[in-house]
Design a protein around this motif. Structure first.
Motif, PDB file in Angstrom:
ATOM      1  N   PRO A 182      79.937  -9.078 106.868  1.00 59.52           N
ATOM      2  CA  PRO A 182      79.692  -7.629 106.914  1.00 59.52           C
ATOM      3  C   PRO A 182      78.555  -7.214 107.844  1.00 59.52           C
ATOM      4  N   LYS A 183      78.811  -6.084 108.528  1.00 60.53           N
ATOM      5  CA  LYS A 183      77.799  -5.476 109.392  1.00 60.53           C
ATOM      6  C   LYS A 183      78.195  -4.028 109.635  1.00 60.53           C
ATOM      7  N   VAL A 184      77.229  -3.249 110.076  1.00 55.56           N
ATOM      8  CA  VAL A 184      77.458  -1.864 110.472  1.00 55.56           C
ATOM      9  C   VAL A 184      76.864  -1.732 111.872  1.00 55.56           C
ATOM     10  N   VAL A 185      77.696  -1.334 112.822  1.00 55.51           N
ATOM     11  CA  VAL A 185      77.248  -1.182 114.205  1.00 55.51           C
ATOM     12  C   VAL A 185      77.304   0.295 114.572  1.00 55.51           C
ATOM     13  N   ALA A 186      76.152   0.856 114.909  1.00 54.97           N
ATOM     14  CA  ALA A 186      76.070   2.257 115.328  1.00 54.97           C
ATOM     15  C   ALA A 186      75.950   2.284 116.850  1.00 54.97           C
ATOM     16  N   VAL A 192      82.188  -3.199 109.436  1.00 59.79           N
ATOM     17  CA  VAL A 192      82.897  -4.461 109.247  1.00 59.79           C
ATOM     18  C   VAL A 192      82.561  -4.962 107.846  1.00 59.79           C
ATOM     19  N   ASN A 193      83.577  -5.017 106.980  1.00 65.39           N
ATOM     20  CA  ASN A 193      83.405  -5.544 105.634  1.00 65.39           C
ATOM     21  C   ASN A 193      84.038  -6.928 105.575  1.00 65.39           C
ATOM     22  N   LEU A 194      84.269  -7.458 104.395  1.00 62.41           N
ATOM     23  CA  LEU A 194      84.769  -8.825 104.277  1.00 62.41           C
ATOM     24  C   LEU A 194      86.043  -9.066 105.079  1.00 62.41           C
ATOM     25  N   THR A 195      87.042  -8.252 104.859  1.00 61.31           N
ATOM     26  CA  THR A 195      88.331  -8.483 105.522  1.00 61.31           C
ATOM     27  C   THR A 195      88.805  -7.293 106.339  1.00 61.31           C
ATOM     28  N   THR A 196      88.024  -6.245 106.415  1.00 54.39           N
ATOM     29  CA  THR A 196      88.447  -5.055 107.146  1.00 54.39           C
ATOM     30  C   THR A 196      87.403  -4.631 108.167  1.00 54.39           C
ATOM     31  N   ALA A 247      79.959   0.279 102.997  1.00 52.77           N
ATOM     32  CA  ALA A 247      79.423  -0.325 104.213  1.00 52.77           C
ATOM     33  C   ALA A 247      78.578  -1.517 103.772  1.00 52.77           C
ATOM     34  N   MET A 248      79.253  -2.653 103.599  1.00 55.21           N
ATOM     35  CA  MET A 248      78.615  -3.835 103.020  1.00 55.21           C
ATOM     36  C   MET A 248      77.555  -4.461 103.920  1.00 55.21           C
ATOM     37  N   GLY A 249      77.447  -4.001 105.156  1.00 53.68           N
ATOM     38  CA  GLY A 249      76.443  -4.519 106.070  1.00 53.68           C
ATOM     39  C   GLY A 249      75.029  -4.103 105.721  1.00 53.68           C
ATOM     40  N   ILE A 250      74.889  -3.120 104.846  1.00 53.87           N
ATOM     41  CA  ILE A 250      73.568  -2.705 104.364  1.00 53.87           C
ATOM     42  C   ILE A 250      73.596  -2.861 102.851  1.00 53.87           C
ATOM     43  N   GLN A 251      72.983  -3.947 102.375  1.00 56.76           N
ATOM     44  CA  GLN A 251      72.995  -4.239 100.947  1.00 56.76           C
ATOM     45  C   GLN A 251      71.616  -4.681 100.486  1.00 56.76           C
ATOM     46  N   PRO A 252      71.161  -4.126  99.373  1.00 55.87           N
ATOM     47  CA  PRO A 252      69.808  -4.417  98.915  1.00 55.87           C
ATOM     48  C   PRO A 252      69.589  -5.836  98.395  1.00 55.87           C
ATOM     49  N   GLY A 253      70.611  -6.518  97.940  1.00 55.62           N
ATOM     50  CA  GLY A 253      70.527  -7.901  97.464  1.00 55.62           C
ATOM     51  C   GLY A 253      69.147  -8.516  97.428  1.00 55.62           C
ATOM     52  N   ILE A 254      68.846  -9.387  98.400  1.00 54.29           N
ATOM     53  CA  ILE A 254      67.559 -10.091  98.403  1.00 54.29           C
ATOM     54  C   ILE A 254      66.570  -9.484  99.395  1.00 54.29           C
ATOM     55  N   ALA A 255      66.937  -8.365 100.016  1.00 54.54           N
ATOM     56  CA  ALA A 255      66.047  -7.693 100.969  1.00 54.54           C
ATOM     57  C   ALA A 255      66.128  -6.177 100.742  1.00 54.54           C
ATOM     58  N   LYS A 256      65.678  -5.754  99.579  1.00 54.74           N
ATOM     59  CA  LYS A 256      65.808  -4.350  99.177  1.00 54.74           C
ATOM     60  C   LYS A 256      65.096  -3.399 100.139  1.00 54.74           C
ATOM     61  N   ASP A 257      63.870  -3.711 100.517  1.00 50.04           N
ATOM     62  CA  ASP A 257      63.107  -2.825 101.402  1.00 50.04           C
ATOM     63  C   ASP A 257      63.796  -2.661 102.760  1.00 50.04           C
ATOM     64  N   GLN A 258      64.324  -3.755 103.291  1.00 45.69           N
ATOM     65  CA  GLN A 258      65.035  -3.695 104.569  1.00 45.69           C
ATOM     66  C   GLN A 258      66.296  -2.851 104.439  1.00 45.69           C
ATOM     67  N   ALA A 259      67.021  -2.996 103.348  1.00 46.11           N
ATOM     68  CA  ALA A 259      68.239  -2.210 103.130  1.00 46.11           C
ATOM     69  C   ALA A 259      67.917  -0.724 103.046  1.00 46.11           C
ATOM     70  N   ILE A 260      66.832  -0.386 102.387  1.00 46.60           N
ATOM     71  CA  ILE A 260      66.438   1.025 102.286  1.00 46.60           C
ATOM     72  C   ILE A 260      66.079   1.568 103.666  1.00 46.60           C
ATOM     73  N   ARG A 261      65.327   0.793 104.450  1.00 48.61           N
ATOM     74  CA  ARG A 261      64.989   1.218 105.822  1.00 48.61           C
ATOM     75  C   ARG A 261      66.252   1.390 106.671  1.00 48.61           C
ATOM     76  N   ASP A 262      67.183   0.435 106.555  1.00 48.47           N
ATOM     77  CA  ASP A 262      68.425   0.517 107.329  1.00 48.47           C
ATOM     78  C   ASP A 262      69.269   1.717 106.908  1.00 48.47           C
ATOM     79  N   ALA A 263      69.353   1.962 105.601  1.00 41.59           N
ATOM     80  CA  ALA A 263      70.123   3.111 105.110  1.00 41.59           C
ATOM     81  C   ALA A 263      69.501   4.417 105.598  1.00 41.59           C
ATOM     82  N   ARG A 264      68.187   4.498 105.593  1.00 46.40           N
ATOM     83  CA  ARG A 264      67.504   5.696 106.094  1.00 46.40           C
ATOM     84  C   ARG A 264      67.757   5.879 107.587  1.00 46.40           C
ATOM     85  N   ALA A 265      67.709   4.777 108.327  1.00 47.65           N
ATOM     86  CA  ALA A 265      67.963   4.856 109.770  1.00 47.65           C
ATOM     87  C   ALA A 265      69.398   5.309 110.033  1.00 47.65           C
TER      88      ALA A 265
END
Length: 152
Positions: free
Chosen positions: A69-73, A81-85, A118-136
């Motif tokens: 998974p990733k999100v490309v802007a 891009v998710n697991l299979t789509t 959009a599974m490319g932004i997930q808080p899992g083990i990097a919550k702060d990074q996911a929040i920054r990415d979601a804000r961006a």
């Protein structure tokens, strides 16, 4: 979630980097361990050895799929891009970027009334990074999209 002060320049790719590193490392270690077992156990037949290696390769393939998974802007829009789509979206199609407490990943509210994970932004083990990415991504959507600012 409010818009960030400085938006990233386009193109930008958002990925769960730490999660990917863990998945790659575990997959390679698992394959190496099963291949070593296949080679080192003297009483295994050729078919049994092959099944050990094949099992390791299958585990690696599943873990690589989970790391996809990733999100490309880009200037033209967003690719999710998710697991299979894989889905291409124009900026105007994205009405809102959501990452609520407890969500496993970002959800995009779309102009057609649906929601796209959009599974490319997930808080899992990097919550702060996911929040920054979601804000961006939210800031980019507000800048390049419909121009309507939505409440957090």
């Amino acid at each position: 979630m409010s818009a960030p002060d400085a938006l990233p320049s386009l193109p930008v790719t958002f990925r769960p980097t730490r999660t990917r590193v863990v998945l790659y490392a575990v997959g390679i270690a698992q394959l190496a361990a099963l291949a070593a077992i296949a080679v080192l156990l003297p009483k295994l037949s050729g078919g049994e050895r092959a099944s050990f290696v094949l099992t390791g390769a299958l585990i690696l393939a599943v873990l690589l799929l989970l790391a996809r998974p990733k999100v490309v802007a880009r200037q033209e829009g967003v690719t999710v891009v998710n697991l299979t789509t894989k889905r291409e979206l124009a900026w105007a199609q994205i009405l809102r970027v959501n990452l609520r407490v407890g969500d496993p990943w970002v959800h995009l509210d779309l102009a057609d009334g649906t929601s796209l994970p959009a599974m490319g932004i997930q808080p899992g083990i990097a919550k702060d990074q996911a929040i920054r990415d979601a804000r961006a991504l939210r800031g980019l959507t507000e800048t390049h999209g419909t121009g309507r600012h939505t409440a957090p």
